[in-house]
Scaffold this motif. Structure first.
Motif, PDB file in Angstrom:
ATOM      1  N   GLY B  47     -36.033 128.606 -13.478  1.00 33.07           N
ATOM      2  CA  GLY B  47     -35.630 127.705 -12.495  1.00 33.07           C
ATOM      3  C   GLY B  47     -36.816 126.667 -12.245  1.00 33.07           C
ATOM      4  N   ALA B  48     -36.595 125.361 -11.649  1.00 34.18           N
ATOM      5  CA  ALA B  48     -37.832 124.441 -11.554  1.00 34.18           C
ATOM      6  C   ALA B  48     -38.980 125.044 -10.580  1.00 34.18           C
ATOM      7  N   ALA B  49     -39.865 124.888 -10.966  1.00 39.14           N
ATOM      8  CA  ALA B  49     -41.020 125.243 -10.146  1.00 39.14           C
ATOM      9  C   ALA B  49     -41.405 124.310  -8.907  1.00 39.14           C
ATOM     10  N   LYS B  50     -41.657 125.020  -7.886  1.00 37.89           N
ATOM     11  CA  LYS B  50     -42.139 124.193  -6.708  1.00 37.89           C
ATOM     12  C   LYS B  50     -43.334 123.672  -6.784  1.00 37.89           C
ATOM     13  N   ILE B  51     -43.798 122.339  -6.443  1.00 35.18           N
ATOM     14  CA  ILE B  51     -45.127 121.798  -6.564  1.00 35.18           C
ATOM     15  C   ILE B  51     -45.697 121.884  -5.315  1.00 35.18           C
ATOM     16  N   ASP B  52     -47.043 122.413  -5.349  1.00 35.72           N
ATOM     17  CA  ASP B  52     -47.986 122.889  -4.177  1.00 35.72           C
ATOM     18  C   ASP B  52     -48.502 121.763  -3.845  1.00 35.72           C
ATOM     19  N   GLY B  53     -48.947 121.830  -2.332  1.00 38.49           N
ATOM     20  CA  GLY B  53     -49.634 120.642  -1.749  1.00 38.49           C
ATOM     21  C   GLY B  53     -49.283 119.259  -2.005  1.00 38.49           C
ATOM     22  N   ILE B  54     -47.956 118.981  -1.650  1.00 37.88           N
ATOM     23  CA  ILE B  54     -47.586 117.672  -1.459  1.00 37.88           C
ATOM     24  C   ILE B  54     -47.687 117.030  -0.372  1.00 37.88           C
ATOM     25  N   LYS B  55     -48.120 115.758  -0.310  1.00 37.98           N
ATOM     26  CA  LYS B  55     -48.583 115.071   1.090  1.00 37.98           C
ATOM     27  C   LYS B  55     -47.400 114.163   1.100  1.00 37.98           C
ATOM     28  N   LYS B  56     -46.812 114.189   2.590  1.00 38.49           N
ATOM     29  CA  LYS B  56     -45.838 113.193   2.740  1.00 38.49           C
ATOM     30  C   LYS B  56     -46.476 111.791   2.844  1.00 38.49           C
ATOM     31  N   TRP B  57     -45.949 110.816   1.965  1.00 33.40           N
ATOM     32  CA  TRP B  57     -46.316 109.624   2.202  1.00 33.40           C
ATOM     33  C   TRP B  57     -45.631 108.660   3.205  1.00 33.40           C
ATOM     34  N   PRO B  58     -46.498 108.178   4.053  1.00 30.22           N
ATOM     35  CA  PRO B  58     -45.794 107.316   5.483  1.00 30.22           C
ATOM     36  C   PRO B  58     -44.878 106.391   5.067  1.00 30.22           C
ATOM     37  N   GLY B  59     -44.909 105.633   3.825  1.00 28.48           N
ATOM     38  CA  GLY B  59     -43.960 104.783   3.655  1.00 28.48           C
ATOM     39  C   GLY B  59     -42.627 104.812   3.382  1.00 28.48           C
ATOM     40  N   SER B  60     -42.251 106.214   3.163  1.00 30.80           N
ATOM     41  CA  SER B  60     -41.083 106.622   2.517  1.00 30.80           C
ATOM     42  C   SER B  60     -39.879 106.039   3.116  1.00 30.80           C
ATOM     43  N   LEU B  61     -38.893 105.844   2.481  1.00 37.05           N
ATOM     44  CA  LEU B  61     -37.536 105.270   3.048  1.00 37.05           C
ATOM     45  C   LEU B  61     -36.725 106.361   4.010  1.00 37.05           C
ATOM     46  N   THR B  62     -36.587 106.108   5.317  1.00 33.78           N
ATOM     47  CA  THR B  62     -36.082 107.357   6.047  1.00 33.78           C
ATOM     48  C   THR B  62     -34.817 106.833   6.573  1.00 33.78           C
ATOM     49  N   SER B  63     -34.331 105.509   6.542  1.00 29.65           N
ATOM     50  CA  SER B  63     -33.226 105.089   7.228  1.00 29.65           C
ATOM     51  C   SER B  63     -31.868 104.931   6.216  1.00 29.65           C
ATOM     52  N   GLU B  64     -32.243 105.535   4.941  1.00 32.15           N
ATOM     53  CA  GLU B  64     -30.972 105.817   4.050  1.00 32.15           C
ATOM     54  C   GLU B  64     -31.066 107.253   3.488  1.00 32.15           C
ATOM     55  N   LYS B  65     -29.770 107.611   3.254  1.00 32.74           N
ATOM     56  CA  LYS B  65     -29.504 109.169   3.015  1.00 32.74           C
ATOM     57  C   LYS B  65     -29.720 109.286   1.647  1.00 32.74           C
ATOM     58  N   LEU B  66     -30.536 110.558   1.488  1.00 31.54           N
ATOM     59  CA  LEU B  66     -31.047 110.965   0.122  1.00 31.54           C
ATOM     60  C   LEU B  66     -29.681 111.457  -0.786  1.00 31.54           C
ATOM     61  N   THR B  67     -30.152 110.963  -1.925  1.00 29.08           N
ATOM     62  CA  THR B  67     -28.933 111.283  -2.867  1.00 29.08           C
ATOM     63  C   THR B  67     -29.306 112.936  -3.305  1.00 29.08           C
ATOM     64  N   PRO B  68     -28.047 113.534  -3.120  1.00 29.49           N
ATOM     65  CA  PRO B  68     -28.284 114.996  -3.561  1.00 29.49           C
ATOM     66  C   PRO B  68     -29.005 115.036  -4.975  1.00 29.49           C
ATOM     67  N   LEU B  69     -29.708 116.416  -5.169  1.00 28.54           N
ATOM     68  CA  LEU B  69     -30.260 116.676  -6.461  1.00 28.54           C
ATOM     69  C   LEU B  69     -29.468 116.670  -7.583  1.00 28.54           C
ATOM     70  N   ASP B  70     -28.189 117.403  -7.543  1.00 25.20           N
ATOM     71  CA  ASP B  70     -27.230 117.342  -8.452  1.00 25.20           C
ATOM     72  C   ASP B  70     -26.718 116.229  -8.919  1.00 25.20           C
ATOM     73  N   SER B  71     -26.537 115.044  -8.136  1.00 28.93           N
ATOM     74  CA  SER B  71     -26.308 113.810  -8.602  1.00 28.93           C
ATOM     75  C   SER B  71     -27.372 113.072  -9.367  1.00 28.93           C
ATOM     76  N   ILE B  72     -28.514 113.236  -8.756  1.00 28.02           N
ATOM     77  CA  ILE B  72     -29.908 112.710  -9.520  1.00 28.02           C
ATOM     78  C   ILE B  72     -29.902 113.474 -10.891  1.00 28.02           C
ATOM     79  N   ALA B  73     -29.710 114.266 -10.856  1.00 28.92           N
ATOM     80  CA  ALA B  73     -30.121 115.450 -12.206  1.00 28.92           C
ATOM     81  C   ALA B  73     -28.808 115.579 -12.973  1.00 28.92           C
ATOM     82  N   SER B  74     -27.781 114.915 -12.901  1.00 31.11           N
ATOM     83  CA  SER B  74     -26.411 114.984 -13.827  1.00 31.11           C
ATOM     84  C   SER B  74     -26.075 113.758 -14.234  1.00 31.11           C
ATOM     85  N   TYR B  75     -26.639 112.664 -13.674  1.00 29.95           N
ATOM     86  CA  TYR B  75     -26.200 111.405 -14.155  1.00 29.95           C
ATOM     87  C   TYR B  75     -27.310 110.319 -14.587  1.00 29.95           C
ATOM     88  N   ASN B  76     -27.459 110.688 -16.093  1.00 26.36           N
ATOM     89  CA  ASN B  76     -28.717 109.943 -16.412  1.00 26.36           C
ATOM     90  C   ASN B  76     -28.756 109.155 -17.671  1.00 26.36           C
TER      91      ASN B  76
END
Lengths: 210, 313
Positions: B47-76
């Motif tokens: 299974g995919a490994a977790k990445i350690d020590g991730i810093k949240k970037w303050p500029g991230s888009l928060t006003s729009e809903k995240l696309t679920p991982l299974d969509s991102i990873a199955s439609y390429n």
């Protein structure tokens, strides 16, 4: 059971149910695991694939009948042709109702501006008179010759369908080329068969040397 | 006291998938994937490994809903693993993204071929939520994990002759079965102008949703340029060259009238075969308006002042 009864009560209903298979499959999939990250595109493509497949299947009846010697295949031709029409209509409905959500302005613009949609829409339009004249009554009213001439439009529709698919893909043209090759075989067979018939007729009409 | 102001465009709490539901789903998928891998192939990926020590970037888009991982990873779109969008998830299953080396060269003072983990080591991975707009008029919102490309490039000391950056994907038909077919010219190549490459939004991504990049999304290292169409985000990068002249780019070679070098998201410049004015966000029924520069105009528009964006599509 006579052959006629076998075709009417067994073959035709079985083929009818088989032809509904692709539609049942996409509905089943939509209701269970879903159609993926872009379900509308999935529906457009899937129904378009089957529309083109059924056009080719309907066009395969005559060569199939003559090559295999299965004359009863001719009795499925109308049904297969109407299924082709039905899947074409579903493909268009998916585009108009789901993809564009009845935005007629946008749809009109796309038909004029995007050549592959223009080609597709011409094919759909040409299919309509064929569907309308598919009944026994219409065949009788038109007369066999005129009816047959009109229904040769199916060849043009097949070509437009393949062209529509070819123009629409991004860079991998393998699949549309396979469809176009199958169509070329089906139409090529007719050309050769017609040529042979003409040759045979001419031979009969020219006086044979004694 | 910190008071969070709520904008109308912000996602309502009810719209956000609860973390527990999401995690359960992830766990289920991981277990299922691991089980399938074990059952079918002893050396298959875990299974995919977790990445350690991730810093949240303050500029991230928060006003729009995240696309679920299974969509991102199955439609390429990843033609190296097949031209159908459902191909990569299947055909990239056993792709091994390690060991991996990246060659960085051209107009730099310190060219080097570096092991990927060594390349990443000095940097802190950041989570950056960006919009992703495909040239095919669909879009997603993706929580990438990555590091700014500029930070990496600076270590190799670009010279004054470095005007562009050229990228290259792995070329190995044995590992990337789609390359057995000439659906594009292999290897896949992409390029950016140096100012675009050095722009703080330009990301070298190594993961999604806090985990290693799925193979089908371009493991182990891909480019993300959020104001450009998705195909500029070259995947599985093995070579980065700083160059003086504008480098060739794959889709531009395949269809020069449809895909330009810049390929900035632009609702006013249509693709030859479809409109770019609107897009279908994954998970939404009605199309939404496409934003100029994919909504990153404030940050990037100044790079293109005086450039005719219609001619330089």
């Amino acid at each position: 059971m006579t052959t006629d009864q076998r075709i009417r009560f067994l073959v035709k209903p079985a083929v009818f149910v088989l032809c509904l298979g692709p539609l049942a499959w996409i509905i089943g999939r939509a209701l269970t695991i879903g159609l993926g990250a872009n379900p509308i595109e999935y529906s457009n493509r899937y129904l378009g694939d089957w529309a083109l497949r059924f056009i080719l299947i309907a066009l395969a009846v005559t060569p199939g009948r003559e090559i295999l010697g299965w004359s009863w295949l001719a009795r499925l031709r109308r049904m297969l042709g109407l299924f082709a029409f039905a899947y074409v209509v579903l493909h268009v409905l998916s585009y108009v109702g789901l993809d564009q959500f009845f935005d007629w302005w946008a749809i009109g613009g796309e038909i004029l501006k995007r050549q592959y949609i223009t080609v597709g829409m011409i094919a759909v339009t040409l299919l309509i008179p064929l569907a309308i004249t598919s009944t026994n009554g219409m065949v009788r009213r038109m007369g066999g010759r005129a009816w047959q001439r009109l229904h040769r439009l199916a060849y043009v529709i097949g070509m437009l369908g393949c062209l529509h698919f070819y123009m629409m893909v991004k860079s991998d043209t393998r699949e549309p080329i396979i469809y176009a090759s199958i169509l070329a075989c089906l139409l090529g067979y007719r050309l050769i068969a017609a040529g042979r018939r003409r040759l045979a007729r001419n031979r009969r009409n020219t006086p044979q040397p004694a | 006291m910190l008071i969070k102001s709520i904008r109308a465009s912000d996602a309502k709490p009810s719209e956000i998938t609860p973390k527990s539901v999401y995690m359960d789903r992830r766990r289920f998928l991981q277990t299922a994937a691991a089980g399938a891998a074990l059952a079918s192939f002893a050396n298959g990926p875990a299974g995919a490994a977790k990445i350690d020590g991730i810093k949240k970037w303050p500029g991230s888009l928060t006003s729009e809903k995240l696309t679920p991982l299974d969509s991102i990873a199955s439609y390429n779109n990843f033609y190296e693993f097949g031209t159908d969008k459902s191909d990569p998830v299947r055909n990239a299953r056993f792709f091994m993204p390690r060991p991996w080396t990246v060659a960085i060269g051209g107009e730099v003072a310190k060219p080097a071929t570096v092991d990927l983990d060594a390349l990443l080591k000095p940097h802190t991975p950041e989570e950056r939520i960006y919009r992703m707009r495909c040239v095919e008029a669909w879009s997603m919102v993706i929580p990438w994990v990555g590091i700014p490309l500029a930070d990496v490039l600076k270590r190799f000391e670009p010279t004054s002759k470095a005007k562009f950056v050229a990228f290259e994907t792995l070329n190995d038909p044995k590992r990337m079965p789609g390359q057995a077919v000439p659906s594009l010219q292999w290897p896949y190549v992409e390029g950016l102008r140096i100012d675009e490459a050095m722009h703080p939004l330009t990301l070298l991504a190594v993961g999604i949703y806090d985990e290693d990049m799925p193979n089908q999304n371009g493991a182990p290292l891909r480019l993300v340029v959020p104001w450009k169409y998705g195909f500029k985000g070259i995947k599985s990068i093995v070579k980065i060259s700083l160059v003086e002249k504008q480098p060739p780019t794959s889709w531009n070679i395949a269809a020069p009238n449809e895909y330009g070098f810049f390929s900035n998201v632009n609702p006013k410049v249509d693709h030859q075969r479809w409109s770019q004015a609107k897009e279908r966000r994954s998970g939404e029924f009605l199309r939404r308006d496409t934003l100029m520069f994919n909504g990153y105009g404030d940050e990037v528009a100044s790079m293109y002042t005086g450039l005719d964006l219609k001619a330089n599509y």
